[in-house]
Design a protein around this motif. Structure first.
Motif, PDB file in Angstrom:
ATOM      1  N   UNK A   1      -8.814  -0.730  15.689  1.00 39.91           N
ATOM      2  CA  UNK A   1      -8.557   0.041  16.914  1.00 39.91           C
ATOM      3  C   UNK A   1      -7.909   1.382  16.596  1.00 39.91           C
ATOM      4  N   UNK A   2      -7.963   1.748  15.290  1.00 34.04           N
ATOM      5  CA  UNK A   2      -7.401   3.018  14.813  1.00 34.04           C
ATOM      6  C   UNK A   2      -5.887   3.083  14.970  1.00 34.04           C
ATOM      7  N   UNK A   3      -5.241   1.920  14.923  1.00 30.29           N
ATOM      8  CA  UNK A   3      -3.780   1.853  14.925  1.00 30.29           C
ATOM      9  C   UNK A   3      -3.343   1.458  13.516  1.00 30.29           C
ATOM     10  N   UNK A   4      -2.663   2.342  12.778  1.00 33.24           N
ATOM     11  CA  UNK A   4      -2.231   1.985  11.424  1.00 33.24           C
ATOM     12  C   UNK A   4      -1.203   0.855  11.442  1.00 33.24           C
TER      13      UNK A   4
ATOM     14  N   UNK B   1       0.815  -1.201   0.000  1.00 36.17           N
ATOM     15  CA  UNK B   1       0.000   0.000   0.000  1.00 36.17           C
ATOM     16  C   UNK B   1       0.853   1.258   0.000  1.00 36.17           C
ATOM     17  N   UNK B   2       0.177   2.389  -0.022  1.00 32.16           N
ATOM     18  CA  UNK B   2       0.830   3.679   0.108  1.00 32.16           C
ATOM     19  C   UNK B   2       0.473   4.266   1.468  1.00 32.16           C
ATOM     20  N   UNK B   3       1.453   4.959   2.062  1.00 33.96           N
ATOM     21  CA  UNK B   3       1.286   5.530   3.392  1.00 33.96           C
ATOM     22  C   UNK B   3       1.642   7.008   3.338  1.00 33.96           C
ATOM     23  N   UNK B   4       0.726   7.857   3.782  1.00 34.93           N
ATOM     24  CA  UNK B   4       0.994   9.287   3.801  1.00 34.93           C
ATOM     25  C   UNK B   4       1.457   9.691   5.193  1.00 34.93           C
ATOM     26  N   UNK B   5       2.695  10.176   5.290  1.00 31.19           N
ATOM     27  CA  UNK B   5       3.244  10.661   6.560  1.00 31.19           C
ATOM     28  C   UNK B   5       2.831  12.116   6.717  1.00 31.19           C
ATOM     29  N   UNK B   6       2.040  12.387   7.750  1.00 32.06           N
ATOM     30  CA  UNK B   6       1.524  13.732   8.004  1.00 32.06           C
ATOM     31  C   UNK B   6       2.331  14.369   9.138  1.00 32.06           C
TER      32      UNK B   6
ATOM     33  N   UNK C   1      -2.863   6.724   6.572  1.00 33.31           N
ATOM     34  CA  UNK C   1      -2.300   7.941   7.167  1.00 33.31           C
ATOM     35  C   UNK C   1      -1.442   7.590   8.374  1.00 33.31           C
ATOM     36  N   UNK C   2      -0.208   8.081   8.382  1.00 29.94           N
ATOM     37  CA  UNK C   2       0.703   7.943   9.523  1.00 29.94           C
ATOM     38  C   UNK C   2       0.918   9.328  10.098  1.00 29.94           C
ATOM     39  N   UNK C   3       0.284   9.594  11.228  1.00 28.77           N
ATOM     40  CA  UNK C   3       0.334  10.921  11.844  1.00 28.77           C
ATOM     41  C   UNK C   3       1.532  11.043  12.771  1.00 28.77           C
ATOM     42  N   UNK C   4       2.458  11.940  12.448  1.00 30.89           N
ATOM     43  CA  UNK C   4       3.594  12.191  13.330  1.00 30.89           C
ATOM     44  C   UNK C   4       3.148  13.015  14.535  1.00 30.89           C
ATOM     45  N   UNK C   5       3.808  12.893  15.708  1.00 28.38           N
ATOM     46  CA  UNK C   5       5.008  12.074  15.912  1.00 28.38           C
ATOM     47  C   UNK C   5       4.656  10.594  16.082  1.00 28.38           C
ATOM     48  N   UNK C   6       5.462   9.740  15.488  1.00 32.98           N
ATOM     49  CA  UNK C   6       5.304   8.292  15.639  1.00 32.98           C
ATOM     50  C   UNK C   6       6.292   7.853  16.711  1.00 32.98           C
ATOM     51  N   UNK C   7       5.882   7.961  17.957  1.00 35.42           N
ATOM     52  CA  UNK C   7       6.808   7.686  19.060  1.00 35.42           C
ATOM     53  C   UNK C   7       6.275   6.662  20.057  1.00 35.42           C
ATOM     54  N   UNK C   8       5.233   5.919  19.633  1.00 29.52           N
ATOM     55  CA  UNK C   8       4.711   4.816  20.441  1.00 29.52           C
ATOM     56  C   UNK C   8       4.490   3.617  19.512  1.00 29.52           C
ATOM     57  N   UNK C   9       5.587   3.160  18.929  1.00 29.24           N
ATOM     58  CA  UNK C   9       5.528   2.121  17.897  1.00 29.24           C
ATOM     59  C   UNK C   9       5.528   0.721  18.507  1.00 29.24           C
TER      60      UNK C   9
END
Length: 403
Positions: free
Chosen positions: A207-210, A93-98, A114-122
């Motif tokens: 669960x709204x987790x990408x 797929x394609x992922x948009x980093x916001x 959609x990957x919403x920054x900050x991504x700090x709980x991976x």
């Protein structure tokens, strides 16, 4: 939070009711539709790859540039104005980093995650990728692990778990949904193993987790796999560190340029629990490593008839027919760590005693830490080079000789 926890309960109940659902009437339709959609998406992406690699038009965003890649062919990264980035994983797929503080554009295609920054709980369920995050100093952004501390060979991850900065949240096929929700997980990074448990991926996304699925193992060039560090660098705003690290690994290739091939043949394999032999297809990155190191992969033009997966299962007889005369055998100990001696190998099958490499004492094996060392494939190439040129085993990082 209560709303999400109620959602977990509902999802778990739905999963329980759907066990065995692949045999239910109509269960195959979703799979067929998904296959058709995947094929259409793949064809569209292939058509685009034949162009100048300009980023696709996205309403509300202005395209600026495309990431330069040297070896990787399974992804592209497109940069848009104001810090937006599109990660295009060709097989998926394609992922948009916001960027933090900004929103995804209105009317964005439902096919784009959609990957919403900050991504700090991976949540890191793709264990082979942790080394790449370690290389760009981003392990502190991983809060959930798919393996226990004892399962990590990446020192930074092990220390983070021992200190409590990273916690175990269940393996990829059985994640602890409640822990992920309570810990505000903002991204699950999965290997292609998640494709065998699609219900799990679906529940995480509900669960709204990408969910980001890593296809780096599909790269045909070894440094193509390592070059995925640039994708993660873009995802986490660590491009400079990713570029710098990758250049150092690429220097290994430069050192071996001009080296005349030894023409010695190598078979890389392991014995499956059912007695079959698992090797790599000829266009995989492991055979490419062997070629770069100065050898020849024993299996020519070997493909996976069922999929694009890198591994191919053979019967012992099929493996014997080609590998019996191979100059070297390398046993993949990352999968089966129980085979560390010639006697262990012969215990798998008496036929191994007839192999040329066994008779001449040219059987090697990799340690279990190799599968987490995506960042340092250059070292394995050098190990193979030393093996093929009778170099000093003490200088090797991953290979050990069977006795």
């Amino acid at each position: 939070m209560k709303k999400k926890l109620c959602k977990i309960t509902a999802l778990l109940l739905a999963a329980a009711l759907s066990l065995g659902g692949c045999g239910q009437p109509g269960a195959g339709k979703k799979s067929t539709d998904s296959t058709q959609q995947t094929e259409e998406t793949k064809n569209k992406k292939e058509d685009q790859s034949k162009s100048d690699k300009k980023g696709p038009e996205i309403d509300g965003l202005t395209y600026e540039s495309t990431m330069d890649l040297t070896y990787a062919t399974e992804f592209d990264v497109y940069y848009y104005k104001d810090g937006y980035k599109l990660l295009d994983v060709h097989e998926d797929r394609q992922y948009l980093v916001v960027p933090e503080g900004k929103e995804a554009p209105e009317g964005l295609s439902e096919d784009i995650v959609v990957l919403q920054q900050p991504l700090d709980h991976i949540y890191m369920a793709a264990t082979a990728i942790m080394s790449l995050l370690d290389a760009v100093d981003a392990i502190d952004q991983v809060k959930f692990s798919g393996v226990n501390a004892s399962g990590w060979y990446v020192e930074g991850a092990k220390k983070a778990m021992e200190s409590g900065e990273m916690i175990y949240a269940g393996k990829y096929s059985e994640p602890d949904y409640e822990t992920l929700v309570n810990g505000e997980c903002d991204l699950a990074v999965e290997s292609t193993m998640i494709l065998h448990t699609p219900k799990v991926q679906e529940m995480i996304e509900d669960l709204d987790i990408p969910v980001f699925v890593d296809y780096s193992s599909y790269e045909s060039h070894p440094l193509g796999r390592t070059e995925w560090i640039k994708l993660y660098g873009a995802m986490l705003n660590k491009e400079d560190a990713a570029d710098s690290f990758f250049e150092k690994q690429a220097q290994v290739i430069e050192k071996l340029k001009g080296f005349e091939n030894t023409e010695k043949t190598v078979a890389y394999f392991y014995v499956n629990t059912d007695g079959s032999i698992v090797v790599r297809k000829s266009e995989d990155y492991i055979p490419s490593m062997i070629e770069i190191a100065g050898g020849r992969y024993a299996f020519k033009n070997l493909k996976n008839a069922d999929s694009n997966a890198p591994s191919v299962k053979l019967t012992m007889e099929e493996f014997y027919a080609t590998a019996v005369d191979a100059d070297y055998l390398i046993y993949n100990g990352t999968i089966d760590g129980q085979v560390k001696s010639i006697s262990d190998l012969k215990a798998k099958s008496n036929l191994f005693s007839e192999f040329k490499a066994v008779k001449e004492g040219n059987v090697w094996y990799t340690g279990k830490n190799l599968y987490q060392a995506t960042d340092t494939v250059g070292e394995l190439i050098m190990d193979m080079h030393l093996m093929l040129t009778d170099g000093d085993p003490k200088e090797m990082t991953f290979l050990e000789k069977m006795k």
